[in-house]
Scaffold this active site. Structure first.
Site, mmCIF file in Angstrom:
data_model
loop_
_atom_site.group_PDB
_atom_site.id
_atom_site.type_symbol
_atom_site.label_atom_id
_atom_site.label_comp_id
_atom_site.label_asym_id
_atom_site.label_seq_id
_atom_site.Cartn_x
_atom_site.Cartn_y
_atom_site.Cartn_z
ATOM 1 C CG ASP A 1 -2.148 6.619 -1.610
ATOM 2 O OD1 ASP A 1 -1.265 6.178 -2.200
ATOM 3 O OD2 ASP A 1 -2.886 5.723 -1.049
ATOM 4 C CB SER A 2 -7.150 6.815 -4.142
ATOM 5 O OG SER A 2 -6.129 6.353 -4.921
#
EC number: 3.2.1.186
Length: 61
Positions: A33-34
């Site tokens: 994810d980010s």
């Protein structure tokens, strides 16, 4: 079923969810994810989306 087989059976929507909340290690690459876990091994989501659009994930080590 291996992780590669499972990814191969995912629909486009499912495949785009990869990395939304979890990280998966596939043949040495990390899809994250980010937040990122190991940015050196991240596969950009654009690359995943491109592979999904071709109905194929080709991950090179």
């Amino acid at each position: 079923m291996t992780l590669e087989e499972k990814i191969g059976q995912m629909s486009q929507i499912d495949a785009r969810r990869i990395g939304a909340a979890t990280a998966l290690e596939v043949r040495g690459f990390l899809i994250s994810d980010s937040q990122g876990i190991d940015r050196h091994n991240l596969i950009p989501m654009s690359r995943i989306d491109d592979a999904v659009s071709r109905k194929s994930l080709v991950l090179l080590k």
